[in-house]
Scaffold this active site. Structure first.
Site, short mmCIF file in Angstrom:
data_model
loop_
_atom_site.label_atom_id
_atom_site.label_comp_id
_atom_site.label_asym_id
_atom_site.label_seq_id
_atom_site.Cartn_x
_atom_site.Cartn_y
_atom_site.Cartn_z
N GLY A 13 0.82 -1.20 0.00
CA GLY A 13 0.00 0.00 0.00
C GLY A 13 0.85 1.25 0.00
N HIS A 53 12.60 10.03 -2.08
CA HIS A 53 13.14 8.73 -2.47
C HIS A 53 14.62 8.83 -2.85
CE1 HIS A 53 9.33 6.16 -3.31
NE2 HIS A 53 9.16 6.93 -2.28
N ARG A 54 14.97 9.90 -3.59
CA ARG A 54 16.36 10.07 -4.02
C ARG A 54 17.28 10.23 -2.81
NH1 ARG A 54 16.54 14.32 -8.41
NH2 ARG A 54 15.70 12.55 -9.58
#
Lengths: 177, 177, 177
Positions: A13, A53-54
């Site tokens: 999810g 995320h990076r």
């Protein structure tokens, strides 16, 4: 293709820890690592998510941006290291926004996955576990997305689901990543 | 902190049997039982839900109502018996309704969980497995909620997911509660 | 009732492979196979979904259409072969559209399931894992649906969840179908 499991699907999810789990799995493989990003930074919210995320991945990753021709990106990068595709949901969303029929693109992706020499870890979402959406487009996306997940899970060597940040193995049945 | 597993997280969907499972787990512990309720009876629907849960628990539970200062409630009740916190989702919702940044509150909760001598069972929801909500506030809640679940699952000794009333162990891997 | 497990519940999200998994499980049983369809083809989208499922099952199945009296349909077909009920979600939706209180109908279904001599495989959905619906009717449906799933899972001999087309055993704990 090597005899080691090398095609991994990670589902889960929103904010379930899918990407972090996928990075852990990709890190089991030695050598170079390539991040194939399917996101397009169309608005501030998406730009922020991409940045988060990076930052977490840190250095040691080469990034390839490929919002549509995923099969091509995998073919071009095979033999250069482990690839992490993040994520199939955005890829499907890009295809459908263009009016493409996703069926043939998903079949082509699965064919290419079957011929890879270097590992591939693909991130996707589980998004069919809520109430039926009132919006017909959302229902169609949910259908195509579910069929895509089934098709990729079928060709994957291993499938994991992230729940509250914890890994649950769906294929084959075993303990921890 | 005792060497026995004592911090348990129970997650699951709406009407999946989470609270009943959490009560079963809390009942493994001997001695007094304290129910820490984070709900506020703001409308009839919520009042009814609270009543249903209270009827099922029956007597033998002391109830502490604490919609916001959960870390404080745990610190104050430590040493008095097993605590059941129902639930983290409403707690986060209360914090965000007040305009609080939930991050520091979640970190403080996790710190306090790491110092408890008496058992704690916490109930939360899995709510990121549907279609992306159209509402930006709902998306932000979903993000913060997922990060909260990951943080609490990380410090928990065991994590269960209720599905159709059945327990699925996520941490550590084992059979039935 | 035979000593073999014979009541199976298959749950899962939209397009998760629930129906295909249920057909695989029903095919373990020898003899005739009866498909109990609870769907009503009220619109084109539903007619198309019904057709897709019928095509996949192929011949070898007798179809009984019973959108409401599911307990009666099971009683009438007992002893004639394995039954596949697809699905409980549409059945509940039909009952609630009529204004029926689903509680007694679910209890009656569970009683009848406890007396069957021939196998029954029932398909349902997990739909409580998204954000709380804004619509009060959707919230009530989600509640009743969750209680129905818990009740049927309690009387079932085995319960499976389909995720991305893969089977996850919830009751009893074991490997593959």
């Amino acid at each position: 293709m090597s005899s080691d499991p090398c095609i991994t699907l990670v589902t889960g999810g929103a904010r379930s820890g899918k990407s972090a789990l996928a990075e852990t799995i990709a890190a089991r493989h030695e050598g170079a690592r390539i991040y194939i990003a399917t996101a397009e930074a169309r608005d501030d919210e998406m730009t922020q998510r991409i940045g988060l995320h990076r930052d977490r991945r840190g250095s040691g990753w080469r990034t390839v941006e490929e919002p549509r021709d995923l099969a091509g990106a995998l073919a071009r990068t095979d033999g250069q290291g482990a690839r992490l595709v993040d994520c199939l949901t955005l890829w499907l969303s890009n295809l459908m926004a263009d009016g493409d029929d996703p069926g043939p693109r998903v079949r082509r992706l699965c064919e290419v996955l079957g011929t890879q020499d270097s590992p591939v870890v693909l991130v996707t979402n589980e998004l069919g576990l809520g109430i039926v959406p009132e919006n017909a487009l959302a229902r169609r996306f949910r259908d195509e997305h579910g069929w895509m997940n089934q098709a990729v899970a079928r060709v994957a060597d291993e499938v994991w689901m992230a729940v509250s940040g914890l890994p649950l193995c769906l294929k084959p049945q075993r303990g921890t990543p």
